[in-house]
Design a protein around this motif. Structure first.
Motif, PDB file in Angstrom:
ATOM      1  N   LEU A  44       0.802  -1.223   0.000  1.00 47.94           N
ATOM      2  CA  LEU A  44       0.000   0.000   0.000  1.00 47.94           C
ATOM      3  C   LEU A  44       0.835   1.273   0.000  1.00 47.94           C
ATOM      4  O   LEU A  44       0.439   2.280  -0.603  1.00 47.94           O
ATOM      5  CB  LEU A  44      -0.927   0.011   1.228  1.00 47.94           C
ATOM      6  CG  LEU A  44      -2.040  -1.033   1.246  1.00 47.94           C
ATOM      7  CD1 LEU A  44      -2.781  -0.990   2.570  1.00 47.94           C
ATOM      8  CD2 LEU A  44      -3.010  -0.813   0.096  1.00 47.94           C
ATOM      9  N   SER A 108      -3.161   6.014   1.280  1.00 43.98           N
ATOM     10  CA  SER A 108      -2.111   5.176   0.705  1.00 43.98           C
ATOM     11  C   SER A 108      -1.284   5.958  -0.326  1.00 43.98           C
ATOM     12  O   SER A 108      -1.628   7.081  -0.699  1.00 43.98           O
ATOM     13  CB  SER A 108      -2.728   3.954   0.033  1.00 43.98           C
ATOM     14  OG  SER A 108      -3.489   4.349  -1.089  1.00 43.98           O
ATOM     15  N   THR A 111      -2.971   7.442  -3.358  1.00 45.97           N
ATOM     16  CA  THR A 111      -3.809   8.632  -3.179  1.00 45.97           C
ATOM     17  C   THR A 111      -2.994   9.908  -3.052  1.00 45.97           C
ATOM     18  O   THR A 111      -3.285  10.927  -3.699  1.00 45.97           O
ATOM     19  CB  THR A 111      -4.699   8.475  -1.929  1.00 45.97           C
ATOM     20  OG1 THR A 111      -5.480   7.286  -2.054  1.00 45.97           O
ATOM     21  CG2 THR A 111      -5.629   9.677  -1.765  1.00 45.97           C
ATOM     22  N   ALA A 183      -9.023  -8.160  -0.904  1.00 46.26           N
ATOM     23  CA  ALA A 183      -9.147  -6.810  -1.456  1.00 46.26           C
ATOM     24  C   ALA A 183      -9.761  -5.853  -0.437  1.00 46.26           C
ATOM     25  O   ALA A 183      -9.309  -4.707  -0.287  1.00 46.26           O
ATOM     26  CB  ALA A 183      -9.997  -6.843  -2.730  1.00 46.26           C
ATOM     27  N   GLU A 184     -10.783  -6.312   0.280  1.00 43.35           N
ATOM     28  CA  GLU A 184     -11.413  -5.460   1.301  1.00 43.35           C
ATOM     29  C   GLU A 184     -10.453  -5.186   2.456  1.00 43.35           C
ATOM     30  O   GLU A 184     -10.394  -4.067   2.979  1.00 43.35           O
ATOM     31  CB  GLU A 184     -12.681  -6.133   1.824  1.00 43.35           C
ATOM     32  CG  GLU A 184     -13.831  -6.167   0.827  1.00 43.35           C
ATOM     33  CD  GLU A 184     -14.988  -7.005   1.318  1.00 43.35           C
ATOM     34  OE1 GLU A 184     -16.139  -6.651   1.005  1.00 43.35           O
ATOM     35  OE2 GLU A 184     -14.751  -8.024   2.023  1.00 43.35           O
ATOM     36  N   ALA A 186      -7.200  -5.121   2.323  1.00 44.51           N
ATOM     37  CA  ALA A 186      -6.158  -4.198   1.870  1.00 44.51           C
ATOM     38  C   ALA A 186      -6.705  -2.781   1.671  1.00 44.51           C
ATOM     39  O   ALA A 186      -5.989  -1.795   1.859  1.00 44.51           O
ATOM     40  CB  ALA A 186      -5.540  -4.701   0.568  1.00 44.51           C
ATOM     41  N   ARG A 187      -7.999  -2.684   1.290  1.00 46.23           N
ATOM     42  CA  ARG A 187      -8.572  -1.377   1.006  1.00 46.23           C
ATOM     43  C   ARG A 187      -8.885  -0.596   2.286  1.00 46.23           C
ATOM     44  O   ARG A 187      -8.562   0.583   2.402  1.00 46.23           O
ATOM     45  CB  ARG A 187      -9.827  -1.529   0.139  1.00 46.23           C
ATOM     46  CG  ARG A 187     -10.382  -0.206  -0.363  1.00 46.23           C
ATOM     47  CD  ARG A 187     -11.389  -0.395  -1.484  1.00 46.23           C
ATOM     48  NE  ARG A 187     -12.571  -1.132  -1.056  1.00 46.23           N
ATOM     49  CZ  ARG A 187     -12.861  -2.380  -1.444  1.00 46.23           C
ATOM     50  NH1 ARG A 187     -12.050  -3.020  -2.283  1.00 46.23           N
ATOM     51  NH2 ARG A 187     -13.944  -3.000  -1.009  1.00 46.23           N
ATOM     52  N   TRP A 188      -9.544  -1.263   3.269  1.00 45.40           N
ATOM     53  CA  TRP A 188      -9.927  -0.540   4.486  1.00 45.40           C
ATOM     54  C   TRP A 188      -9.852  -1.378   5.764  1.00 45.40           C
ATOM     55  O   TRP A 188      -9.723  -0.821   6.869  1.00 45.40           O
ATOM     56  CB  TRP A 188     -11.348   0.019   4.347  1.00 45.40           C
ATOM     57  CG  TRP A 188     -12.404  -1.061   4.150  1.00 45.40           C
ATOM     58  CD1 TRP A 188     -12.868  -1.528   2.955  1.00 45.40           C
ATOM     59  CD2 TRP A 188     -13.116  -1.778   5.166  1.00 45.40           C
ATOM     60  NE1 TRP A 188     -13.821  -2.506   3.143  1.00 45.40           N
ATOM     61  CE2 TRP A 188     -13.996  -2.675   4.517  1.00 45.40           C
ATOM     62  CE3 TRP A 188     -13.108  -1.760   6.553  1.00 45.40           C
ATOM     63  CZ2 TRP A 188     -14.838  -3.542   5.190  1.00 45.40           C
ATOM     64  CZ3 TRP A 188     -13.946  -2.634   7.246  1.00 45.40           C
ATOM     65  CH2 TRP A 188     -14.811  -3.500   6.564  1.00 45.40           C
ATOM     66  N   ARG A 191      -7.186  -0.812   8.524  1.00 42.37           N
ATOM     67  CA  ARG A 191      -7.238   0.435   9.290  1.00 42.37           C
ATOM     68  C   ARG A 191      -8.023   0.312  10.596  1.00 42.37           C
ATOM     69  O   ARG A 191      -7.794   1.073  11.550  1.00 42.37           O
ATOM     70  CB  ARG A 191      -7.870   1.544   8.438  1.00 42.37           C
ATOM     71  CG  ARG A 191      -7.095   1.862   7.161  1.00 42.37           C
ATOM     72  CD  ARG A 191      -7.772   2.987   6.380  1.00 42.37           C
ATOM     73  NE  ARG A 191      -7.090   3.255   5.123  1.00 42.37           N
ATOM     74  CZ  ARG A 191      -6.039   4.074   4.993  1.00 42.37           C
ATOM     75  NH1 ARG A 191      -5.571   4.699   6.054  1.00 42.37           N
ATOM     76  NH2 ARG A 191      -5.487   4.261   3.809  1.00 42.37           N
TER      77      ARG A 191
END
Length: 434
Positions: A44, A108, A111, A183-184, A186-188, A191
């Motif tokens: 990321l 990340s 962004t 994927a989920e 790694a995406r959020w 956090r």
């Protein structure tokens, strides 16, 4: 050895529980970063690197936290020796909790570009700064309240905090990685454990709000004006010896709890869930046995326990990497468990041993600086060095085993040069009979 009269101290279970809870929360904050670094931060925040290079870079930011810990111990050690142990617990918890929550909010690389890893680096530094003060304050507040003949036992409760914090951090990550797709996660999903640190920090502050100041601190009449200067001038050799002695504990702990996650998932193809379960199971056993090992420290001495645990590390590191390389969950669990059992024999008594080595007026600074310098020597570089060494040679990472064995030998020599500090009971005086 010192002769110390035992003192009766009220509410030790409550004090020990509050110290344990606070330390667990602080180490939760610190460990959740290590787990994320092993699993997702490389891809990321360093996506332009190869998978191995990305992991190395993520572990590099992990190591920054260790470099900040001695600075935190100097800063908060000064506060602890000048103003008291209790204020250290509040300020360090606030700093670590706030910086951990902020890590979970950093966008990340995709962004905001290069600003993402820079922010990660700064926040990791602040995490380490707070944790560098936490250990000294929590341990001293407990150890200085404790009766002399049970000091290792009561002081071992804050030492259970790292195990509890690790299990909590990895339990949250395990639950999320099981419930979410890759994927989920790694995406959020990664956090969420960082955001949870905010609620935990508030709970910790509430638990610590009513703790009494250390009686040993209140007895000091001549506080050191600049504790760090006095420690360097009069206790420099002791600080270096304790740092070298503790290096093996950090190296072993972070090799099996951080490096092994990346090694098993990336190199051996072991699933993330299986590896987390193996590590967490071994850490649970380690945490449960901490007070048991501390009782032996009260009975037989601090130094013999440290020498025994260190010698066990020397003998176990090569078998450990051979068992890890099998990729078989049961054998990997045994490899990690053996290493953590050797670790706990040493570190269960350290919370009593280090404070006893220093005079009360500079104890917070001396003990904390020695403890956290050991973290730099043993913990900061171990995941990076181990990851690099594991890329050399065949399937079994013998280089990692040799490296850890060498660290253990150095620590064994340092422990051998330290004195024993276990208090000797003062014999009761028989009344004179007429």
């Amino acid at each position: 050895m010192h002769r110390v009269r035992a003192v009766n101290t009220p509410s030790m279970p409550r004090l020990a529980a509050a110290s344990l809870a606070g330390t667990a929360i602080e180490f939760y904050d610190f460990f959740v970063y290590g787990t994320a670094a092993a699993l997702v931060l490389g891809q990321l925040f360093f996506p332009t690197f190869s998978p191995v290079a990305g992991t190395l870079a993520a572990f590099g930011t992990f190591g920054v936290g260790f470099l900040a810990r001695p600075l935190g111990s100097m800063l908060f050690g000064h506060l602890g020796d000048r103003r008291g142990r209790r204020p250290v617990l509040v300020v360090s918890l606030l700093l670590t909790g706030a910086s951990t929550v902020a890590v979970g909010c950093v966008p990340s690389y995709g962004t905001i570009g290069v600003a993402a890893p820079v922010l990660l680096l700064v926040l990791r530094f602040l995490q380490g700064l707070g944790l560098g003060g936490e250990w000294g304050g929590a341990v001293l507040l407990t150890a200085e309240h404790a009766p002399a003949q049970r000091r290792a036992l009561w002081a071992s409760f804050p030492q259970m905090g790292p195990a509890l914090g690790f299990v909590l951090a990895n339990g949250v990550v395990l639950a999320l990685s099981t419930a979410l797709s890759d994927a989920e996660f790694a995406r959020w999903g990664w956090r969420v454990p960082f955001w949870a640190a905010g609620a935990l920090a508030l709970a910790g502050l509430w638990l610590r709000s009513s703790l009494a100041e250390s009686p040993r601190f209140l007895e000091i009449d001549d506080h050191a004006r600049v504790p760090l200067v006095e420690v360097v001038r009069h206790h420099g050799r002791l600080v270096l010896l304790t740092a070298g002695a503790l290096a093996v504990g950090y190296a072993v702990f972070y090799a099996v709890t951080t490096w092994s996650l990346a090694y098993a998932t990336e190199r051996l193809g072991v699933s993330r869930t299986v590896m987390l379960v193996c590590v967490m199971g071994a850490v649970v056993v380690q945490g449960a046995l901490t007070p048991v090992a501390a009782l032996f420290g009260d009975r037989y001495g601090r130094r013999p326990m440290c020498l025994t645990g260190c010698a066990a590390c020397v003998l176990w590191m090569l078998p450990m990497v051979a068992l890890l390389a099998t990729g078989e969950p049961l054998l990997m669990f045994l490899a990690i468990l053996g290493a953590l059992l050797a670790f706990v024999i040493m570190f269960a008594v350290i919370a009593a041993y280090l404070p006893e080595l220093y005079e009360p007026r500079v104890r917070c600074t001396g003990a904390a600086v020695g403890y956290n310098l050991g973290g730099v020597l043993g913990g900061a570089l171990t995941p990076v060095v181990a990851t690099a060494l594991a890329q050399q040679g065949g399937r079994v990472p013998w280089g990692v085993g040799v490296y850890l064995t060498a660290v253990a030998v150095v620590s064994l020599v340092c422990f051998a040069l330290l004195p024993e500090t276990r208090p000797v009971p003062v014999p009761a005086v028989e009344p004179v009979r007429s």
